[in-house]
Design an enzyme around this catalytic site. Structure first.
Site, mmCIF file in Angstrom:
data_model
loop_
_atom_site.group_PDB
_atom_site.id
_atom_site.type_symbol
_atom_site.label_atom_id
_atom_site.label_comp_id
_atom_site.label_asym_id
_atom_site.label_seq_id
_atom_site.Cartn_x
_atom_site.Cartn_y
_atom_site.Cartn_z
ATOM 1 N N TYR A 428 3.828 7.651 -6.507
ATOM 2 C CA TYR A 428 2.273 6.957 -5.977
ATOM 3 C C TYR A 428 1.323 6.845 -7.338
ATOM 4 O O TYR A 428 0.960 7.926 -7.993
ATOM 5 C CB TYR A 428 2.062 7.523 -5.227
ATOM 6 C CG TYR A 428 2.541 7.252 -3.718
ATOM 7 C CD1 TYR A 428 2.664 6.227 -3.292
ATOM 8 C CD2 TYR A 428 2.422 8.428 -2.660
ATOM 9 C CE1 TYR A 428 3.319 6.283 -2.138
ATOM 10 C CE2 TYR A 428 3.124 8.072 -2.261
ATOM 11 C CZ TYR A 428 3.210 7.258 -1.148
ATOM 12 O OH TYR A 428 3.876 6.916 -0.492
ATOM 13 N N GLU A 429 0.728 5.464 -7.602
ATOM 14 C CA GLU A 429 -0.771 5.429 -8.010
ATOM 15 C C GLU A 429 -0.442 5.607 -9.574
ATOM 16 O O GLU A 429 -1.438 6.627 -10.352
ATOM 17 C CB GLU A 429 -1.891 6.292 -8.377
ATOM 18 C CG GLU A 429 -1.799 6.764 -6.589
ATOM 19 C CD GLU A 429 -2.190 4.568 -5.999
ATOM 20 O OE1 GLU A 429 -2.444 4.070 -6.223
ATOM 21 O OE2 GLU A 429 -1.400 4.841 -4.336
ATOM 22 N N GLY A 430 0.539 5.611 -10.656
ATOM 23 C CA GLY A 430 1.148 5.250 -11.342
ATOM 24 C C GLY A 430 2.291 6.456 -11.539
ATOM 25 O O GLY A 430 1.958 7.649 -11.653
#
Length: 570
Positions: A428-430
């Protein structure tokens, strides 16, 4: 076993690891007194223990589903979300101008982590809304703020983040979604987005999507991207719901875990939206939401780690097997290797939680004071908090399953769910690799100044501990100096692949050393107590890992790329 939110751990950390008085002396957070802090965390703990934790298995056994174009969420999720909304938990750190509480991020981060431990699938919904609220507060027009923020803060509407496309993945600049000016202050947005967390559901009346898209004639790459707010239903000026927008849920993903969280493929066909921020300023605006989410996702890892640890500890204390001494059969918690795993889990949860809380504190101090040094500290700690928090979640969930042996592998016990649910948080999120690359590149553009200031403060704390704990203090001091030297080496490398080749071990070593200093600080506040013993275990047994990691971090790219892609395929 029943889940118990870690209220006392957070109260201890706020009182003993952070300078809470300095935060409360600022005009922005002067109302966040010790009594208010205690009352909020205790109330949140009750919510998590009594209302949200019972939904954990429901989400796994009865996943969200798409039926005739309508998403139906898991049993109890709508009621659970309404309880969160009605309690005001969505707007804890939002501005009071639009109905928020204006409380420090350290409190909302603590509450989010506790909710994650109770039921991560459900907690993802408020996390997405909170990130969108912050993005709109910083970048949206007054019209958008006045129309959308009260509804998002109240939980009547929810928010999402739409970045990824089938052909783009983490390369956001390769997106193909487009937006065309309608000439009336709105835009027609078209394109497809994938992996949209809580992209559609039945727990709130409207869903507001932040969508990255490209205007006509905008340049290629990330510099040409703009950000648009596209609701499922186009609201009227008074906030009531208008017509259905050109937004369709194509499908829900069949995932390894987080079955209660509807992850959607979203289609936009000339959907009405409003631009957020300036044209071609989409990435800057979206990064506000992404950074909020990165800290939040790190907390999700810690929350699941806490829940998995509690589950494993209860089993280990109850399971009798083997003999220990003259008293006969002992619980497996007394077996050396099981005891090692339990202590490792508890020590790493403390380290990851305290790093995340330190990051939230830096964000709060930056917001309250405007001091660029605090902004730099927050930026430096964000990738560490995200990566180490989620890595800890994965590792602890795996160890918790191991503690329970064959029973952990049986789905009915619930042990495997923690491992399946938390695994995606490292993506997630990078991904955590991207977080590490960000740490050694963008976060070192200051020549390592922010890191150096942090090392100075860490060593001041270590010196204060030396009279009471000379051996532990010396070990942490030496580790901090080794980390400082490795940081100087990284900053000196002009070839970015020399930095990137060792970025992941460098980030982990950074977290290991920072975790040791925070454990040492906890020992000073609890001399002779459980936290001193846990600090000694962490510093003597887990901290030494940093040495090998730093060797790897400074190895450069040569031997890595000497193994060619052809060699890998051979």
């Amino acid at each position: 076993m029943p889940y118990r939110a870690a209220v006392n751990e957070y109260l201890f950390m706020i009182d003993n690891l952070l300078d809470a008085d300095a935060l409360r002396e600022t005009a922005r957070f002067e109302e966040a007194s010790a009594d208010v802090t205690t009352a909020i965390l205790e109330e949140a703990g009750k919510l998590c223990d009594e209302k949200l934790a019972p939904l954990q298995r429901e989400g796994d056994l009865h996943p969200a589903r798409l039926e005739n174009g309508v998403v139906r969420t898991s049993p109890g999720f709508a009621e659970g979300f309404q309880t969160i909304a009605e309690g005001g938990w969505l707007g804890m750190s939002a501005s009071p101008v639009h109905g928020g509480m204006g409380l420090p991020l350290i409190l909302s981060s603590a509450v989010n982590e506790m909710m994650s431990g109770a039921c991560l699938s459900l907690q993802l919904a408020p996390l997405m809304s909170q990130g969108q609220i912050e993005a709109l507060e910083h970048h949206a027009s007054d019209m958008i703020k006045d129309l959308f923020l009260p509804k998002l803060i109240s939980g009547e509407w929810t928010g999402t983040m739409n970045l990824t496309e089938p052909q783009a993945g983490s390369d956001v600049g390769a997106l193909k979604s487009k937006a065309v000016d309608n000439g009336d202050g709105t835009y027609a947005v078209s394109g497809q987005k994938i992996f949209i967390t809580w992209g559609d559901h039945d727990v709130a009346e409207n869903i507001c999507h932040l969508v990255l898209a490209r205007l006509p004639d905008a340049p290629a790459g990330t510099k040409g991207i703009s950000l648009f707010l596209v609701p499922k239903f186009v609201p009227n000026e008074d906030g009531s719901l208008g017509p259905r927008n050109g937004v369709t849920t194509v499908s829900l993903e069949h995932k390894m875990g987080l079955h209660g969280s509807p992850t959607a493929v979203m289609q936009y066909d000339d959907a009405t939206g409003w631009i957020v921020g300036p044209e071609q300023g989409g990435m800057a605006a979206m990064f506000t939401m992404m950074n909020n989410a990165r800290l939040g996702v790190g907390g999700q890892g810690v929350g699941v780690a806490e829940a998995a640890y509690q589950h494993a500890l209860a089993y280990a204390l109850e399971r009798k097997q083997g003999r220990a001494g003259p008293d006969g059969t002992a619980s497996i918690a007394e077996h050396a290797d099981v005891h090692r795993m339990l202590a490792t889990m508890k020590a790493d949860v403390f380290a990851a939680r305290s790093i995340g809380l330190s990051c939230a504190y830096a964000i709060d101090m930056a917001a309250a004071t405007g001091d660029p040094a605090w902004r730099a500290r927050a930026a430096l700690l964000t990738p560490i908090a995200k990566a180490f928090g989620t890595d800890t979640g994965v590792a602890v969930a795996e160890m918790a399953l191991q503690v329970q042996g064959g029973m952990g592998f049986i789905e009915e016990t619930g042990a495997a769910q923690f491992s399946r649910d938390v695994r995606v948080t490292t993506i997630y999120e990078g991904t955590n690799g991207i977080q590490a690359m960000d740490l050694v590149a963008r976060k070192m553009m200051d020549g390592g100044e922010a890191a150096g200031l942090l090392f100075d403060e860490m060593e001041e704390d270590i010196e204060r501990a030396r009279p009471d704990f000379p051996n532990m203090a010396d070990a942490v001091w030496q580790a901090c100096e080794s980390l400082r030297e490795a940081t100087e080496w990284i900053v000196a490398q002009g070839n970015m692949n020399d930095r990137f080749a060792g970025a992941v071990p460098y980030l982990r070593a950074f977290a290991r050393v920072l975790g040791a200093q925070l454990h040492l600080k906890a020992a000073m506040a609890d001399k002779g107590g459980a936290r001193e013993k846990l600090a000694r275990f962490y510093i003597l047994r887990l901290l030494p890992e940093h040495a090998g990691l730093l060797i790897h971090a400074q190895a450069g790219e040569a031997d890595l790329f000497a193994v060619t892609t052809a060699d890998l395929a051979n």
